[in-house]
Design a protein around this motif. Structure first.
Motif, PDB file in Angstrom:
ATOM      1  N   ASN A  83       0.815  -1.226   0.000  1.00 58.11           N
ATOM      2  CA  ASN A  83       0.000   0.000   0.000  1.00 58.11           C
ATOM      3  C   ASN A  83       0.847   1.273   0.000  1.00 58.11           C
ATOM      4  OD1 ASN A  83      -2.493  -1.342  -0.112  1.00 58.11           O
ATOM      5  ND2 ASN A  83      -2.580  -1.564   2.112  1.00 58.11           N
ATOM      6  N   PRO A  84       1.805   1.435   0.903  1.00 57.11           N
ATOM      7  CA  PRO A  84       2.606   2.673   0.856  1.00 57.11           C
ATOM      8  C   PRO A  84       3.494   2.750  -0.386  1.00 57.11           C
ATOM      9  CG  PRO A  84       3.469   1.173   2.532  1.00 57.11           C
ATOM     10  CD  PRO A  84       2.158   0.615   2.083  1.00 57.11           C
ATOM     11  N   VAL A  85       3.931   1.614  -0.904  1.00 60.55           N
ATOM     12  CA  VAL A  85       4.761   1.618  -2.108  1.00 60.55           C
ATOM     13  C   VAL A  85       3.953   2.115  -3.300  1.00 60.55           C
ATOM     14  CG1 VAL A  85       6.172   0.206  -3.645  1.00 60.55           C
ATOM     15  CG2 VAL A  85       6.142  -0.280  -1.192  1.00 60.55           C
ATOM     16  N   ILE A  86       2.725   1.621  -3.420  1.00 59.58           N
ATOM     17  CA  ILE A  86       1.858   2.044  -4.524  1.00 59.58           C
ATOM     18  C   ILE A  86       1.503   3.514  -4.398  1.00 59.58           C
ATOM     19  CG2 ILE A  86      -0.443   1.738  -5.539  1.00 59.58           C
ATOM     20  CD1 ILE A  86      -0.152  -1.253  -4.908  1.00 59.58           C
ATOM     21  N   GLU A  87       1.259   3.974  -3.183  1.00 61.54           N
ATOM     22  CA  GLU A  87       0.941   5.383  -2.994  1.00 61.54           C
ATOM     23  C   GLU A  87       2.116   6.268  -3.404  1.00 61.54           C
ATOM     24  OE1 GLU A  87      -1.960   6.870  -2.318  1.00 61.54           O
ATOM     25  OE2 GLU A  87      -2.688   4.819  -2.625  1.00 61.54           O
ATOM     26  N   GLU A  88       3.334   5.844  -3.055  1.00 62.34           N
ATOM     27  CA  GLU A  88       4.514   6.612  -3.470  1.00 62.34           C
ATOM     28  C   GLU A  88       4.632   6.644  -4.986  1.00 62.34           C
ATOM     29  OE1 GLU A  88       9.401   6.553  -3.113  1.00 62.34           O
ATOM     30  OE2 GLU A  88       8.212   4.941  -2.219  1.00 62.34           O
ATOM     31  N   ALA A  89       4.427   5.494  -5.621  1.00 58.48           N
ATOM     32  CA  ALA A  89       4.523   5.431  -7.079  1.00 58.48           C
ATOM     33  C   ALA A  89       3.462   6.312  -7.730  1.00 58.48           C
ATOM     34  CB  ALA A  89       4.374   3.987  -7.550  1.00 58.48           C
ATOM     35  N   ARG A  90       2.265   6.301  -7.197  1.00 57.06           N
ATOM     36  CA  ARG A  90       1.183   7.125  -7.757  1.00 57.06           C
ATOM     37  C   ARG A  90       1.521   8.603  -7.672  1.00 57.06           C
ATOM     38  NH1 ARG A  90      -4.224   4.004  -5.451  1.00 57.06           N
ATOM     39  NH2 ARG A  90      -4.695   2.872  -7.379  1.00 57.06           N
ATOM     40  N   ARG A  91       2.126   9.014  -6.565  1.00 58.62           N
ATOM     41  CA  ARG A  91       2.478  10.436  -6.425  1.00 58.62           C
ATOM     42  C   ARG A  91       3.508  10.855  -7.467  1.00 58.62           C
ATOM     43  NH1 ARG A  91       2.390   9.147  -0.812  1.00 58.62           N
ATOM     44  NH2 ARG A  91       4.664   8.879  -0.837  1.00 58.62           N
ATOM     45  N   ASN A  92       4.311   9.906  -7.927  1.00 61.64           N
ATOM     46  CA  ASN A  92       5.400  10.230  -8.843  1.00 61.64           C
ATOM     47  C   ASN A  92       5.075   9.992 -10.311  1.00 61.64           C
ATOM     48  OD1 ASN A  92       7.166  11.055  -6.809  1.00 61.64           O
ATOM     49  ND2 ASN A  92       7.855   8.959  -6.425  1.00 61.64           N
ATOM     50  N   VAL A  93       3.888   9.509 -10.608  1.00 58.56           N
ATOM     51  CA  VAL A  93       3.516   9.291 -12.009  1.00 58.56           C
ATOM     52  C   VAL A  93       3.279  10.649 -12.667  1.00 58.56           C
ATOM     53  CG1 VAL A  93       1.788   8.341 -13.577  1.00 58.56           C
ATOM     54  CG2 VAL A  93       2.548   7.008 -11.624  1.00 58.56           C
TER      55      VAL A  93
END
Length: 315
Positions: A83-93
């Motif tokens: 969950n936190p990994v995906i949230e970080e990736a989403r912020r950087n897309v």
């Protein structure tokens, strides 16, 4: 191969329809607890470009009794830790970039489960890309051969191995023809034993080279298969050298091709441009004197002697 819809010319040459992404959340295979080794495999095979950002998901990556927890427990922790990994990736897309959920082997099962949790029964092709996992109708857990049906449920129940995880329709599943884990659904018991040796003792169960030709077809479950002939192109070459190379230049794909730019829609998440991917931490290999049934592949030490690594861990 299982029945399905073949897409025109079945053999794609040298990256004509390769799934590409800018921001990849990756679940590694058994033994790859940090997820870093999977990212290294993707880059070595040309499936991850030098400008792409890779976000590894840490989780137990375990299948008891070869690891500390069962496969089901391992997948459950992967769902939480991602969950936190995906949230970080989403912020950087950034604009025009894509987020991809990806996984290898055991990690492919985690990726399929997470994709259904996030998106439901269907995903835009190219947003879920899985390597060598039993997440489609072709997988080992869907085998209907009588002897396999008598044996498999006993083993999976005893070891707490889930057999129900399926990738959503639209997912891309990359595998060799002889990968028993991803493509053993149509084999009899004798073929499974032989394919198992090819898979776990050779290159059949590996991330496939982006430059190699493959058959592309869609199963009745809607999963898009990139099937590499025979034992495929991934894994160690003689002498323990990892096959693969630098990522090739993107092909000019016609809009509307199965995983070309016309159908891989931007997820519209926005955000700043991603930071450069961190350098992977060095991985000290665990060297075993002999293989087991569960997936060790032969490696060669500096002095030429042979050894094995546990599970899906690299040489």
């Amino acid at each position: 191969a299982a029945s399905g819809l073949f897409l025109g010319a079945t053999v794609h040459e040298a990256n004509l329809a390769r799934a590409r992404a800018d921001d990849v959340v990756g679940f590694g295979g058994m033994g790859d607890t940090s997820g870093i080794a999977y990212g290294d495999m993707l880059r070595a095979a040309g499936q991850l470009g030098p400008d792409d950002t890779y976000y590894p998901v840490p989780y137990p990556a375990s299948i008891a009794p070869m690891g500390p927890v069962t496969l089901e427990q391992s997948l459950n922790e992967a769902m939480i830790n991602s969950n936190p990994v995906i949230e970080e990736a989403r912020r950087n897309v950034g604009p025009g970039e894509k987020l991809v959920i990806s996984g290898y082997s055991e990690g492919g099962m985690a990726a399929a489960r997470k994709a259904r949790e996030l998106y439901g029964d269907y995903v835009t092709p190219g947003t879920v890309v899985i390597d060598g996992a039993p997440v489609a109708d072709t997988g080992l857990f869907n085998n209907q051969e009588e002897l396999v049906q008598q044996f498999l449920p006993v083993v999976t129940e005893m070891l707490d191995i889930p057999t129900h995880d399926r990738a959503p329709a639209g997912s891309i599943l990359r595998h060799s023809e002889q990968d028993v884990w991803a493509n053993g659904g149509g084999s009899n018991l004798g073929e499974l034993i032989q394919q198992g040796m090819d898979s776990f003792m050779g290159p059949a169960h590996a991330v496939q080279n982006a430059n190699a030709p493959y058959n592309e077809w869609v199963g009745q479950d809607g999963v898009i298969h990139h099937e590499y002939p025979g034992t495929g192109t991934g894994g160690p070459a003689p002498g323990g050298v990892t096959m693969g190379g630098p990522a090739p230049a993107p092909a000019n794909l016609a809009p509307g091709s199965i995983d070309g730019v016309g159908i891989m829609q931007d997820l519209g998440m926005g955000g700043p441009a991603p930071a450069p991917a961190p350098a992977p931490a060095p991985v000290e290999p665990v060297r075993l004197p002999a293989p087991s049934f569960w997936g060790e592949q032969p490696c060669f030490a500096e002095d030429g002697s042979q050894y094995w690594t546990p599970g899906d861990a690299p040489c």
